[in-house]
Scaffold this active site. Structure first.
Site: not given
Lengths: 490, 363
Positions: A323-324
């Protein structure tokens, strides 16, 4: 190009019209050009990354098919993984990695000369990288035959409706559809357009309005107390859901108009009655990817409870990394894994408790409570997903119970919502009405009643009056400053 | 007849009236006068004739400035260029000099260069150029297609810069991007809000005025503006709330500002050299932003780049011997919260005050 932009409003009808006017044999060319144009509308040069991924996996697929020797096949797979994950690491994780090394070096008092990259994160890189990886792994496993047509394969990697934020499609599902001849079917086109309108409603009317408050409070949590923080957490949870599921609806709807069925990425996750169920309904294509390419190869739920728990935590932590490039996402993924594990190992105990207190005699109340508890856990442990720093996460958690003796901090309610980042109280009220409408529609769906289908059974005048009102609401109450979709950054 | 309207197409045909309605509302109400081509020329004429103008909401300032320059009878002594933040610089800053403020709302680097090129092409280059650069000039993400496209291209050619042209650039070269607003839901919302006024024929349209004592925002003949009374009379609490909100809510022009774009650096540096070669004296004013906004941005992991941007620009100006006044950091200019209308717009008194302590600006 954003789905909620004038640019797309011009682009899409042109593509659809040309698509159905062209003979079948030329359609893939049109879709490929359209998809590359769609991607290049952002930073044109980054199309090279897409081309590299395409060529590497196309050649990799063909070589895997021709090669019988296992070590050679592993080598080809390794090269594909190295190139794809290398690009992903360079553009997405390099600076995060260097930043972590720098912090560690400062902590250990070892001076290091760290070089940071000025490369921008190409939108959707995690999505198309995972899609191409799935293809190569499936070819390696002999689950799918390699695609010999370079153009069709390039289109599989870049198909514009799902290019930048999914759903992550599998080759055996998408490639055959890209080759099929699709006639203009008004029922399908009309269903696709309705889904697009519903997705647009979720994005511009609900998500972007809720986002005004959540962005403001999460950027500066220290200025707020319990009530404000709780409002922001709730708004944020629905904002992220509406933003991403809205995107998915537009993606699925626009593909449907072209005759192509994409996987449904969300199934009303906030109506789930348990944590595992929630994760079977949230970002389904990504969870399926992790299940097939990480969880099962790790052993899945075989080899005992401990091994299953370990695998779940690994998978969800990796999902956080996906996701990041930030510790907050990794922390969030880890917490989701822990919650899932706790949910599994307490399943029997919870059953016993429910029976003891007699809740089984009131199934509706029981279901409602299950949904509420599941959502509350997701809400609470979802804070790291939105917080900018780990410190903010602990601040929010530790201050949730503060300020309740004076919830509006002595302000009138309109001033209170303005202090939370909403432009006006009217905007706040609109956000609440829009959210309630969405929840009601989804609640009906959860009980098997589709309001859309009910409406379709009505006479033409009533039906079209409702469509017009809905379109007017989107146009008039939407927030049209073309704010990017949250999931583009992944 | 039935054969020509197959039942299959009925839903599509039924959708058409909605989009026709949508476009018709935008075209007929047209609250910003997008389709009123002569509007900007008329405003330019009023301003050059010495009138102020009110109700110039959402008009195309780029065209107004271009028309004004074309209508000028003699070269101004001083030209001011910048964004809306610089539009409060008026003739009283430079008494006895002929000043024209050519600043534009939301101006980016392309606008500044294109407008300078207009001055060059019409032989109206001033003796002195006061440039008020903005932080977003070097953000690759802050691209806009609303500048005067042909003039910008001509300027790049003069600077011998070859730039990659994207498909979007080509489209906007031939179709004024303002016309795309006719399809914009944002414009539709604006049109619907003006619907009652349109029905009774009272949509506020630009008007000339002789006296500036009004509650409306006024563009003055020297190109500067006086803000509307609602902005001038904001309370301290309102201003501080706006300052915080601006900084906490992904500030316009600064989103994704992860690095100083090398292409823009090159263009900026060549532009400054070109101005010097044209014999125009350049002076720079960094107009400060609200101290609270600056503090928040300077602590943000992305937006702290504003410190590097100012340092970079200072280095360039120093290397070219261009004098610099002010700073984006309000504390460096001794400006406090009361010196601002909001997060980014300083009051003219504040700018005058810190300029009065600097030497050389009026020479």
């Amino acid at each position: 190009m954003l789905f909620n932009s004038v640019h797309f409003a011009i682009f899409f009808p042109i593509v659809v019209t040309l698509y159905f006017l062209l003979p079948h044999k030329f359609r893939w060319i049109l879709l490929l050009i359209a998809s590359y144009y769609f991607y290049m509308a952002w930073i044109p040069i980054y199309v090279l990354l897409l081309i590299i991924s395409t060529i590497v996996d196309y050649i990799g697929g063909l070589l895997l098919d021709k090669t019988e020797k296992e070590y050679k096949r592993k080598l080809i797979l390794g090269v594909s993984l190295f190139v794809n994950l290398g690009i992903l690491f360079t553009f997405k994780y390099y600076n995060f990695f260097m930043d972590s090394i720098e912090k560690l070096s400062i902590y250990l008092n070892i001076p290091l000369n760290i070089h940071y990259s000025s490369l921008l994160l190409p939108i959707g890189i995690s999505f198309y990288t995972f899609q191409t990886l799935a293809y190569t792994i499936d070819v390696y496993r002999r689950k799918v035959k390699p695609e010999k047509h370079l153009g069709i394969f390039a289109l599989y990697v870049s198909f514009f409706p799902q290019l930048v934020a999914g759903p992550i499609e599998r080759a055996d599902s998408l490639i055959p559809q890209l080759k099929e001849h699709h006639n203009f079917d008004i029922k399908r086109v009309s269903d696709g357009l309705k889904l697009m309108a519903w997705g647009l409603f979720k994005k511009v009317v609900v998500a972007d309005r809720l986002g005004m408050m959540s962005a403001y409070v999460f950027a500066n949590p220290q200025s707020h107390e319990g009530p404000g923080l709780l409002f922001a957490m709730i708004f944020s949870s629905w904002q992220i859901y509406c933003d991403f599921s809205g995107y998915s609806d537009i993606a699925v709807g626009s593909a449907k108009v072209l005759g192509i069925n994409l996987i449904q990425n969300f199934e009303r996750p906030y109506f789930s009655r348990s944590f595992p169920e929630l994760w079977r309904r949230w970002h389904i294509s990504l969870m399926n990817w992790f299940r097939d390419y990480v969880f099962y190869p790790l052993g899945g739920s075989r080899y005992g409870v401990l091994n299953t728990c370990k695998n779940l935590i690994i998978v969800f932590t990796l999902s956080g990394v996906w996701h990041g490039a930030n510790w907050t996402y990794i922390f969030w993924g880890f917490l989701m894994g822990v919650c899932l594990v706790l949910s599994l190992i307490t399943r029997d105990i919870r059953k016993v408790i429910v029976e003891k207190i007699g809740l089984t005699h009131f199934p509706k109340i029981h279901q409602g409570l299950q949904m509420l508890i599941t959502y509350s856990i997701f809400l609470f442990f979802g804070v790291p997903f939105r917080a900018e720093k780990i410190g903010d996460v602990f601040y929010i958690w530790s201050h949730l119970l503060t300020g309740w003796s004076n919830p509006t901090r002595g302000l009138d309610f309109d001033d209170f919502v303005v202090s939370l980042g909403m432009p006006t109280e009217q905007e706040f009220n609109s956000a609440i009405v829009a959210l309630l409408f969405l929840i009601i529609v989804e609640a009906f769906q959860a009980y098997g009643v589709s309001l859309r289908e009910k409406l379709e059974q009505r006479n033409i005048a009533l039906r079209w009056a409702c469509y017009y009102i809905f379109l007017f609401i989107i146009a008039f109450y939407g927030i049209w400053n073309s704010s990017p979709f949250v999931y583009f950054q992944f | 007849m039935k054969r020509f309207i197959p039942k299959d197409l009925l839903p599509i045909i039924l959708l058409v009236p909605f989009f026709l309605f949508f476009i018709a509302i935008n075209v007929f109400i047209d609250p910003s006068g997008l389709l009123r081509k002569k509007q900007e020329k008329q405003i330019a004429q009023w301003l050059n004739d010495g009138f102020g103008v009110i109700n110039a909401i959402n008009v195309d300032y780029r065209k107004i400035v271009k028309e004004r320059i074309a209508l000028l009878e003699k070269k101004p002594d001083i030209i001011v260029m910048g964004s809306s933040r610089a539009m409060i610089i008026d003739s009283s800053f430079f008494p006895d000099r002929h000043l024209l403020n050519c600043s534009l709302p939301s101006a980016n680097l392309e606008d500044i260069i294109a407008n300078y090129q207009v001055l060059y092409e019409t032989n109206k280059l001033p003796e002195k150029l006061i440039l008020c650069p903005d932080l977003h000039y070097f953000n690759a993400y802050a691209k806009s297609n609303f500048h005067l496209f042909q003039e910008y291209e001509n300027a790049l050619q003069r600077m011998k810069i070859v730039q990659n042209i994207t498909l979007t650039d080509l489209i906007v070269k031939w179709i004024d991007p303002r016309y795309f607003q006719i399809l914009s839901p944002g414009y539709f919302q604006e049109s619907i809000r003006f619907f009652p006024a349109w029905v009774v024929g009272k949509i506020p349209r630009p008007q000339p005025i002789e006296y500036y004592e009004t509650e409306e925002k006024v563009i003055r003949p020297d190109g500067s503006i006086i803000y509307e009374s609602s902005r001038r009379q904001r309370t301290q609490q309102e201003i501080e709330l706006k300052a915080e909100r601006y900084a906490f809510k992904h500030p316009e022009g600064l989103v994704n500002y992860r690095y100083i774009d090398p292409t823009r650096e090159l263009i900026f540096e060549k532009f400054l050299k070109m101005i010097k070669e044209d014999g125009v004296e350049v002076k720079i004013i960094f107009i400060p932003i609200h101290p609270r906004s600056y503090e928040i941005l300077a602590q943000n992991k992305i937006y702290k780049i504003i410190i590097d941007v100012e340092k970079y620009m200072r280095d360039v100006f120093n290397s070219l011997d261009i004098p610099v006044y002010g700073s984006y950091d309000a504390t460096q200019c001794n400006c406090v919260s009361t010196d601002f209308y909001d997060a980014v717009h300083a009051k003219p008194e504040a700018i005058k005050r810190f300029l009065s302590t600097s030497t050389g600006i009026k020479r």
